[in-house]
Write an enzyme that holds these catalytic residues in place. Structure first.
Site, PDB file in Angstrom:
ATOM      1  N   LEU A  49       0.866  -1.169   0.000  1.00 15.98           N
ATOM      2  CA  LEU A  49       0.000   0.000   0.000  1.00 15.98           C
ATOM      3  C   LEU A  49       0.905   1.222   0.000  1.00 15.98           C
ATOM      4  CD1 LEU A  49      -2.726  -0.839   2.711  1.00 15.98           C
ATOM      5  CD2 LEU A  49      -2.972  -0.963   0.227  1.00 15.98           C
ATOM      6  N   ASP A  50       0.495   2.279  -0.682  1.00 15.42           N
ATOM      7  CA  ASP A  50       1.266   3.512  -0.652  1.00 15.42           C
ATOM      8  C   ASP A  50       1.395   4.003   0.784  1.00 15.42           C
ATOM      9  OD1 ASP A  50       1.376   3.425  -3.413  1.00 15.42           O
ATOM     10  OD2 ASP A  50      -0.292   4.827  -3.683  1.00 15.42           O
ATOM     11  N   ARG A  51       2.444   4.737   1.050  1.00 10.16           N
ATOM     12  CA  ARG A  51       2.693   5.273   2.386  1.00 10.16           C
ATOM     13  C   ARG A  51       1.453   5.980   2.953  1.00 10.16           C
ATOM     14  NH1 ARG A  51       7.255   8.231   5.010  1.00 10.16           N
ATOM     15  NH2 ARG A  51       8.518   7.750   3.186  1.00 10.16           N
TER      16      ARG A  51
END
Length: 225
Positions: A55-57
């Site tokens: 997942l993106d930050r």
């Protein structure tokens, strides 16, 4: 503590409600990531869990971890064979046209010295398909559910910005990057289900985080998957 954010756990898997701002893998410039919490998330197992996907930050919500190497291989194969169902929920910085539909927009990667890399719609890029549904409109913003068929990098973010013409609130790359004073992106991995041969699926839903609630939206706005 991340151990308090476990949504599902058995001998093979953990589904974690990842907070926004915490990257899955260690940042290039240092700092904390999910890697720093693997021992805490072992729950008595000798092996530490490993993230099956990314997942993106700044994306919150459901993150699948495997608890042993055999499970990792099976889960990775499930992703490759598209036997994983996921749903994201986002607040968009505007109102898309229509109540729902399908975004079929191939994606490619571009990079410049000034701006770094980003994903863009590209007819010659990799296939990317996302189904979307409008859930609620409030103060010229829209709560939208996204169900991706494919798993390309930044797929939901680009499909919102280019496919619908309305970026995710707080997106620092494809939108304005601001939300009041905190600038947190309102993109949330709300639900995941992974099929398993001979066993019940690994499945969980993550409640909307406080940033969504503060923006005026609630869990009741999101129907069951």
């Amino acid at each position: 503590m991340l151990s308090d954010r476990v949504l599902f756990i058995d001998g093979e898997a953990i589904i974690l409600d990842k907070p926004a701002g915490l990257p899955v893998t260690p940042p290039v410039n240092g700092g904390m990531s999910i890697e720093n919490y693997r021992e805490m998330l072992s729950f008595g197992f000798h092996r530490w869990p490993n993230a099956v996907h990314r997942l993106d930050r700044d994306t919150s919500g459901c993150l699948l971890l495997s608890r042993n190497p055999k499970a990792m291989k099976r889960f990775q194969r499930a992703f490759e064979e598209r036997r994983v169902a996921k749903r994201y929920v986002a607040v968009l910085d505007g109102i898309p046209s229509g109540d729902g539909g399908t975004i079929d927009l191939p994606l490619g990667k571009v990079s410049t010295r000034e701006e770094g890399w980003r994903m863009v719609g590209d007819p010659a890029g990799k296939a990317a398909v996302t189904h979307w549904m409008l859930l609620r409109v409030l103060d010229n913003r829209a709560l939208v559910a996204f169900t991706p068929e494919t798993g390309r990098t930044h797929q939901i973010r680009v499909h919102a910005a280019e496919g619908l013409g309305v970026p995710v609130v707080g997106d620092p790359v494809y939108g304005s990057g601001t939300l009041g004073k905190n600038g947190i992106m309102l993109l949330h991995s709300e639900w995941i289900r992974v099929s398993r041969d001979g066993k019940p699926p690994v499945e969980a839903r993550a409640p909307l985080p406080a940033t969504f609630i503060n923006a005026g939206f609630a869990d009741d706005d999101v129907p069951p998957p």
